[in-house]
Design a protein around this motif. Structure first.
Motif, PDB file in Angstrom:
ATOM      1  N   PRO A 218     -15.903  59.755  37.197  1.00  0.00           N
ATOM      2  CA  PRO A 218     -15.344  59.057  36.041  1.00  0.00           C
ATOM      3  C   PRO A 218     -16.423  58.325  35.235  1.00  0.00           C
ATOM      4  O   PRO A 218     -17.194  57.533  35.784  1.00  0.00           O
ATOM      5  N   TYR A 219     -16.482  58.610  33.954  1.00  0.00           N
ATOM      6  CA  TYR A 219     -17.435  57.956  33.054  1.00  0.00           C
ATOM      7  C   TYR A 219     -16.677  57.354  31.876  1.00  0.00           C
ATOM      8  O   TYR A 219     -15.623  57.853  31.481  1.00  0.00           O
ATOM      9  N   ARG A 220     -17.247  56.327  31.293  1.00  0.00           N
ATOM     10  CA  ARG A 220     -16.698  55.752  30.064  1.00  0.00           C
ATOM     11  C   ARG A 220     -17.581  56.144  28.890  1.00  0.00           C
ATOM     12  O   ARG A 220     -18.767  56.459  29.061  1.00  0.00           O
ATOM     13  N   LEU A 221     -17.000  56.110  27.693  1.00  0.00           N
ATOM     14  CA  LEU A 221     -17.770  56.403  26.494  1.00  0.00           C
ATOM     15  C   LEU A 221     -18.464  55.150  25.973  1.00  0.00           C
ATOM     16  O   LEU A 221     -19.650  55.160  25.677  1.00  0.00           O
ATOM     17  N   GLY A 222     -17.693  54.092  25.828  1.00  0.00           N
ATOM     18  CA  GLY A 222     -18.241  52.853  25.282  1.00  0.00           C
ATOM     19  C   GLY A 222     -17.261  51.719  25.491  1.00  0.00           C
ATOM     20  O   GLY A 222     -16.297  51.849  26.256  1.00  0.00           O
ATOM     21  N   PRO A 223     -17.460  50.593  24.799  1.00  0.00           N
ATOM     22  CA  PRO A 223     -16.588  49.432  25.010  1.00  0.00           C
ATOM     23  C   PRO A 223     -15.192  49.595  24.424  1.00  0.00           C
ATOM     24  O   PRO A 223     -14.259  48.910  24.835  1.00  0.00           O
ATOM     25  N   SER A 224     -15.014  50.506  23.460  1.00  0.00           N
ATOM     26  CA  SER A 224     -13.692  50.704  22.850  1.00  0.00           C
ATOM     27  C   SER A 224     -12.992  51.891  23.494  1.00  0.00           C
ATOM     28  O   SER A 224     -13.616  52.760  24.090  1.00  0.00           O
TER      29      SER A 224
END
Length: 247
Positions: A218-224
């Motif tokens: 699992p990875y996130r793109l950014g703060p939004s």
């Protein structure tokens, strides 16, 4: 501006070719191409030809002179986006923008939290719309290798797809996603990246567990938090830049 792209079943070797049917009608009656103007003929599978208009006949026949035939190789790193089914026409928006960005394959996914359901005739029509959108967007964005739009998969089938990838990624809305930001992920120099984009309600814990068991991180793109119809495009842009395909 680059030459407009038209799709043919088989790229002609030349020296002369007649573009007719719907593509010919679009070239003559919509684009209004005139003698001397350049265009590209492609099969959407990587083969393409440079051509120049020599004559327009009626409303749907364009006579062209073929000046060169080429083949665009498969990318070293192939990017597949598994897209959870969005509501309404947001699915076509996702396909359109991912195609423009440069994704190589798009796989519809019937996630447990999807409001939209692809069943029977409705599913067949929706898949046909996605494929038509990829084709038209491929032409509009001047691609000669269009993305494959596969049959919709179940969660179990997606897990199998992830297990065979060189890098398997699940986009996560949590700022504290265990693997961190996608921009820092270690990418393969060659092979396949499979990226899962969940529905508006998020990927369920059971689905996350199934994907983790298949080797996905699992990875996130950014703060939004992005909508499901735009997240795949944004993530693909990150990967395309980092793999050198945008260099």
């Amino acid at each position: 501006m680059t030459a407009p792209v038209f799709v043919v079943e088989k790229v002609p070797a030349g020296p002369e070719f007649v573009l007719d049917g719907p593509e010919g009608r679009h070239a003559v009656s919509v684009k209004r191409l005139a003698p001397g103007e350049a265009l590209v003929l492609t099969d959407g599978r990587g083969d393409w030809a440079e051509a120049v208009v020599t004559a327009a006949e009626g409303k749907d026949r364009l006579v062209v002179s073929v000046s060169g035939v080429f083949e665009e190789p498969e990318p070293a790193v192939r990017i597949t986006v598994v897209q959870a089914l969005p509501k309404g026409d947001r699915g076509e928006v996702a396909v359109e923008t991912m195609t423009e960005t440069g994704v190589d394959a798009i796989v519809p996914w019937q996630a447990s939290r999807c409001i939209t359901q692809w069943r029977g005739e409705r599913g067949a029509k929706s898949l046909a719309k996605w494929r038509a959108t990829a084709r038209e967007s491929g032409k509009q964005s001047r691609r000669v290798r269009f993305p494959d739009v596969e049959e919709a998969l179940s969660t179990k089938q997606v897990a199998t797809l992830l297990a065979g990838a060189d890098l398997a990624v699940v986009l996560h809305e949590d700022r504290d996603a265990p693997s961190g930001a996608l921009a820092t992920a270690e990418l393969p120099a060659a092979g396949s990246i499979v990226l899962v984009v969940g529905p508006e309600g998020g990927v369920s814990p059971d689905e996350l567990a199934a994907f983790a068991a298949a080797g996905a991180h699992p990875y996130r793109l950014g703060p939004s938090v992005l909508r499901t119809s735009t997240a795949g495009t944004a993530a693909a842009a990150v990967l395309l830049a980092r793999t050198g395909r945008w260099s």
